[in-house]
Write a protein that holds these residues in place. Structure first.
Motif, short mmCIF file in Angstrom:
data_model
loop_
_atom_site.label_atom_id
_atom_site.label_comp_id
_atom_site.label_asym_id
_atom_site.label_seq_id
_atom_site.Cartn_x
_atom_site.Cartn_y
_atom_site.Cartn_z
N UNK A 76 -4.76 -4.10 12.18
CA UNK A 76 -5.08 -3.77 10.79
C UNK A 76 -6.59 -3.69 10.59
N UNK A 77 -7.33 -4.68 11.10
CA UNK A 77 -8.76 -4.70 10.83
C UNK A 77 -9.56 -3.79 11.75
N UNK B 13 -2.37 -1.05 5.26
CA UNK B 13 -1.60 -1.71 6.32
C UNK B 13 -1.33 -3.17 6.00
N UNK B 14 -2.36 -3.86 5.51
CA UNK B 14 -2.20 -5.28 5.19
C UNK B 14 -1.22 -5.48 4.04
N UNK B 15 -1.32 -4.65 3.01
CA UNK B 15 -0.40 -4.80 1.89
C UNK B 15 1.04 -4.48 2.30
N UNK B 16 1.23 -3.49 3.16
CA UNK B 16 2.56 -3.18 3.66
C UNK B 16 3.12 -4.35 4.48
N UNK B 17 2.28 -4.95 5.30
CA UNK B 17 2.71 -6.11 6.09
C UNK B 17 3.08 -7.30 5.22
N UNK B 18 2.28 -7.56 4.20
CA UNK B 18 2.57 -8.68 3.30
C UNK B 18 3.86 -8.44 2.53
#
Length: 84
Positions: free
Chosen positions: A41-42, A65-70
């Motif tokens: 992600x980063x 990507x991070x929001x989808x993962x969360x």
């Protein structure tokens, strides 16, 4: 050595063992996957356009990507909790 002294020794040893017991192979795999996902992600920091139903939003790819993962983790936790 009195019985009280030997009990304290086993309790202290039990505390150290509890960390080893908490780190099951499944939890280690999940931890490794989380670290790999965060690295992925980063590393993706470019801007991207995302269509949210009607509007087009420009945001960094890592935020998407991070929001989808969360969101996925929250859904997974919700459904695992309901199954028990």
């Amino acid at each position: 050595m009195s019985p009280k002294t030997s009990e304290r020794g086993t309790k202290a040893g039990g505390r150290r063992g509890s960390l080893a017991e908490a780190m099951t192979p499944g939890r280690i795999v999940v931890l490794v996957l989380v670290v790999l996902a965060l690295v992925f992600i980063f590393e993706n920091t470019g801007e991207t356009e995302i269509r949210l139903l009607i509007p087009v939003v420009t945001m960094p790819l890592w935020v998407a990507l991070l929001s989808t993962g969360v969101i996925g983790a929250l859904f997974g936790a919700f459904f695992m909790r309901r199954r028990r």
